[in-house]
Design an enzyme around this catalytic site. Structure first.
Site, mmCIF file in Angstrom:
data_model
loop_
_atom_site.group_PDB
_atom_site.id
_atom_site.type_symbol
_atom_site.label_atom_id
_atom_site.label_comp_id
_atom_site.label_asym_id
_atom_site.label_seq_id
_atom_site.Cartn_x
_atom_site.Cartn_y
_atom_site.Cartn_z
ATOM 1 N N ARG A 52 0.803 -1.361 0.093
ATOM 2 C CA ARG A 52 0.082 0.077 -0.065
ATOM 3 C C ARG A 52 1.388 1.130 -0.072
ATOM 4 O O ARG A 52 0.264 1.995 -0.634
ATOM 5 C CB ARG A 52 -0.758 -0.108 1.085
ATOM 6 C CG ARG A 52 -1.468 1.364 1.502
ATOM 7 C CD ARG A 52 -2.316 1.706 0.197
ATOM 8 N NE ARG A 52 -3.362 2.730 0.514
ATOM 9 C CZ ARG A 52 -2.183 4.151 0.317
ATOM 10 N NH1 ARG A 52 -1.077 4.207 -0.092
ATOM 11 N NH2 ARG A 52 -3.073 5.443 0.535
ATOM 12 N N ILE A 66 -1.218 7.309 8.962
ATOM 13 C CA ILE A 66 -2.337 6.580 8.588
ATOM 14 C C ILE A 66 -1.844 5.238 7.712
ATOM 15 O O ILE A 66 -2.620 5.141 6.952
ATOM 16 C CB ILE A 66 -3.321 6.878 8.137
ATOM 17 C CG1 ILE A 66 -3.904 8.240 9.549
ATOM 18 C CG2 ILE A 66 -4.649 5.824 8.772
ATOM 19 C CD1 ILE A 66 -4.474 9.060 9.521
ATOM 20 N N PRO A 67 -0.700 4.262 7.690
ATOM 21 C CA PRO A 67 -0.631 3.689 6.916
ATOM 22 C C PRO A 67 -1.349 2.658 7.287
ATOM 23 O O PRO A 67 -2.326 2.592 7.758
ATOM 24 C CB PRO A 67 0.775 2.454 7.807
ATOM 25 C CG PRO A 67 1.508 4.082 8.197
ATOM 26 C CD PRO A 67 0.252 4.639 9.078
ATOM 27 N N HIS A 68 -2.635 1.440 6.186
ATOM 28 C CA HIS A 68 -3.317 1.210 6.110
ATOM 29 C C HIS A 68 -3.568 -0.305 5.256
ATOM 30 O O HIS A 68 -2.949 -0.010 4.102
ATOM 31 C CB HIS A 68 -4.209 2.325 6.110
ATOM 32 C CG HIS A 68 -4.689 2.984 5.469
ATOM 33 N ND1 HIS A 68 -4.193 3.998 4.771
ATOM 34 C CD2 HIS A 68 -5.165 2.776 3.736
ATOM 35 C CE1 HIS A 68 -4.538 4.581 4.071
ATOM 36 N NE2 HIS A 68 -5.135 4.138 3.134
ATOM 37 N N CYS A 69 -4.376 -0.972 4.646
ATOM 38 C CA CYS A 69 -4.340 -1.958 4.101
ATOM 39 C C CYS A 69 -5.801 -2.679 4.297
ATOM 40 O O CYS A 69 -6.398 -2.666 5.289
ATOM 41 C CB CYS A 69 -3.099 -2.919 3.854
ATOM 42 S SG CYS A 69 -2.562 -4.064 5.053
#
Length: 157
Positions: A52, A66-69
Protein backbone atom coordinates in the site's frame (compact mmCIF):
# COMPACT_ATOMS: atom_id res chain seq x y z
CA UNK A 1 -20.43 6.25 14.83
CA UNK A 2 -17.27 4.17 14.60
CA UNK A 3 -16.42 2.37 17.83
CA UNK A 4 -12.66 2.96 17.91
CA UNK A 5 -12.35 1.21 21.28
CA UNK A 6 -13.09 -2.04 19.39
CA UNK A 7 -10.50 -1.26 16.70
CA UNK A 8 -7.63 -0.01 18.88
CA UNK A 9 -6.77 -1.65 22.22
CA UNK A 10 -4.57 -0.27 25.00
CA UNK A 11 -2.05 -3.08 24.31
CA UNK A 12 -1.60 -1.76 20.76
CA UNK A 13 -0.93 1.84 21.80
CA UNK A 14 2.66 2.80 22.55
CA UNK A 15 4.77 5.88 23.26
CA UNK A 16 8.52 6.21 22.68
CA UNK A 17 8.81 3.54 20.00
CA UNK A 18 12.46 3.35 18.97
CA UNK A 19 12.05 2.82 15.22
CA UNK A 20 14.25 4.65 12.75
CA UNK A 21 12.69 3.82 9.38
CA UNK A 22 9.30 3.40 7.75
CA UNK A 23 9.81 -0.36 7.47
CA UNK A 24 11.04 -0.56 11.08
CA UNK A 25 8.01 1.22 12.53
CA UNK A 26 5.63 -0.85 10.41
CA UNK A 27 7.37 -4.03 11.61
CA UNK A 28 6.87 -2.87 15.21
CA UNK A 29 3.16 -2.25 14.57
CA UNK A 30 2.70 -5.65 12.87
CA UNK A 31 4.43 -7.47 15.74
CA UNK A 32 2.18 -5.66 18.20
CA UNK A 33 -0.94 -6.58 16.24
CA UNK A 34 0.24 -10.18 15.88
CA UNK A 35 0.69 -10.45 19.65
CA UNK A 36 -2.78 -8.99 20.32
CA UNK A 37 -4.65 -10.84 17.55
CA UNK A 38 -3.37 -14.39 17.10
CA UNK A 39 -4.95 -14.73 13.64
CA UNK A 40 -2.56 -12.09 12.31
CA UNK A 41 0.77 -13.22 10.90
CA UNK A 42 2.97 -10.12 11.26
CA UNK A 43 5.08 -10.71 8.12
CA UNK A 44 2.03 -11.02 5.88
CA UNK A 45 0.50 -7.86 7.32
CA UNK A 46 3.80 -6.03 6.85
CA UNK A 47 3.81 -7.06 3.18
CA UNK A 48 0.29 -5.68 2.76
CA UNK A 49 1.20 -2.37 4.37
CA UNK A 50 4.37 -2.01 2.30
CA UNK A 51 2.47 -2.75 -0.93
CA UNK A 52 0.00 0.00 0.00
CA UNK A 53 2.83 2.43 0.80
CA UNK A 54 4.33 1.83 -2.65
CA UNK A 55 1.07 3.10 -4.16
CA UNK A 56 1.54 6.41 -2.37
CA UNK A 57 2.57 7.68 1.02
CA UNK A 58 0.02 7.52 3.82
CA UNK A 59 1.67 10.50 5.50
CA UNK A 60 -0.91 13.23 6.16
CA UNK A 61 1.45 16.02 7.16
CA UNK A 62 2.23 17.64 10.51
CA UNK A 63 4.08 14.50 11.59
CA UNK A 64 1.09 12.14 11.22
CA UNK A 65 0.67 9.04 9.04
CA UNK A 66 -2.09 6.46 8.68
CA UNK A 67 -0.52 3.38 7.10
CA UNK A 68 -3.39 1.10 6.16
CA UNK A 69 -4.39 -1.84 4.01
CA UNK A 70 -7.18 -4.28 3.45
CA UNK A 71 -6.07 -7.63 4.81
CA UNK A 72 -7.68 -11.01 4.27
CA UNK A 73 -6.64 -12.48 7.64
CA UNK A 74 -8.53 -10.04 9.85
CA UNK A 75 -12.18 -10.55 10.71
CA UNK A 76 -12.77 -6.94 11.76
CA UNK A 77 -10.82 -3.66 11.61
CA UNK A 78 -7.81 -3.56 13.94
CA UNK A 79 -5.20 -0.93 14.63
CA UNK A 80 -2.00 0.00 16.38
CA UNK A 81 -1.16 3.59 17.38
CA UNK A 82 2.49 4.45 17.87
CA UNK A 83 4.40 7.57 18.81
CA UNK A 84 8.06 7.33 17.90
CA UNK A 85 10.96 8.83 19.83
CA UNK A 86 12.23 10.49 16.69
CA UNK A 87 10.61 11.42 13.43
CA UNK A 88 10.69 9.03 10.49
CA UNK A 89 10.79 9.91 6.81
CA UNK A 90 7.39 8.86 5.48
CA UNK A 91 7.36 10.85 2.23
CA UNK A 92 4.70 13.08 3.74
CA UNK A 93 3.29 15.82 1.49
CA UNK A 94 4.78 18.55 3.70
CA UNK A 95 8.17 16.74 3.93
CA UNK A 96 7.94 16.67 7.75
CA UNK A 97 9.13 13.62 9.63
CA UNK A 98 6.38 11.43 11.09
CA UNK A 99 6.17 10.56 14.79
CA UNK A 100 2.47 9.66 15.14
CA UNK A 101 1.27 6.58 13.26
CA UNK A 102 -2.15 4.98 13.27
CA UNK A 103 -1.60 1.63 11.54
CA UNK A 104 -4.86 0.11 10.31
CA UNK A 105 -5.84 -3.27 8.85
CA UNK A 106 -9.37 -3.81 7.56
CA UNK A 107 -10.99 -6.97 6.14
CA UNK A 108 -10.97 -7.21 2.33
CA UNK A 109 -14.74 -6.85 1.99
CA UNK A 110 -15.07 -3.80 4.28
CA UNK A 111 -14.43 -0.94 1.84
CA UNK A 112 -17.10 1.39 3.26
CA UNK A 113 -15.98 1.09 6.90
CA UNK A 114 -12.36 1.43 5.76
CA UNK A 115 -13.12 4.82 4.21
CA UNK A 116 -15.22 5.90 7.21
CA UNK A 117 -12.38 5.07 9.61
CA UNK A 118 -9.85 6.95 7.48
CA UNK A 119 -12.18 9.97 7.35
CA UNK A 120 -12.70 10.00 11.11
CA UNK A 121 -8.96 9.74 11.71
CA UNK A 122 -8.20 12.54 9.26
CA UNK A 123 -10.71 14.83 11.01
CA UNK A 124 -9.19 14.15 14.43
CA UNK A 125 -5.60 14.57 13.23
CA UNK A 126 -6.48 17.75 11.33
CA UNK A 127 -6.83 19.57 14.66
CA UNK A 128 -3.40 20.91 15.71
CA UNK A 129 -4.49 20.87 19.37
CA UNK A 130 -5.21 17.15 19.15
CA UNK A 131 -1.83 16.40 17.63
CA UNK A 132 -0.04 18.53 20.25
CA UNK A 133 -1.89 16.69 23.06
CA UNK A 134 -0.82 13.32 21.66
CA UNK A 135 2.80 14.48 21.70
CA UNK A 136 2.61 15.65 25.34
CA UNK A 137 1.37 12.45 27.01
CA UNK A 138 3.97 10.28 28.71
CA UNK A 139 2.42 6.82 29.07
CA UNK A 140 0.91 4.25 26.73
CA UNK A 141 -2.40 4.43 28.59
CA UNK A 142 -2.53 8.23 28.42
CA UNK A 143 -1.85 8.06 24.69
CA UNK A 144 -4.70 5.56 24.26
CA UNK A 145 -7.16 7.54 26.40
CA UNK A 146 -6.29 10.86 24.74
CA UNK A 147 -6.72 9.49 21.22
CA UNK A 148 -9.98 7.71 22.08
CA UNK A 149 -11.38 10.93 23.55
CA UNK A 150 -10.33 12.92 20.48
CA UNK A 151 -11.84 10.39 18.08
CA UNK A 152 -15.14 10.37 19.96
CA UNK A 153 -15.29 14.17 19.97
CA UNK A 154 -14.41 14.50 16.28
CA UNK A 155 -17.22 12.12 15.36
CA UNK A 156 -19.78 14.19 17.28
CA UNK A 157 -18.88 17.39 15.44
Amino acid sequence: MIEFEKILTPNCTRVDVDARSKKGVLEEACECLGAEFREIEPRRLLEGLLVRERLGSTGLGDGVAIPHCRFEDCASPMACFLRTRQGIDFDAPDDQLVDLLFVLAVPLHEQRIHLEILGALARAFDDPGNVASLRRVTTDRDLFDTLQRQLAMSQRE
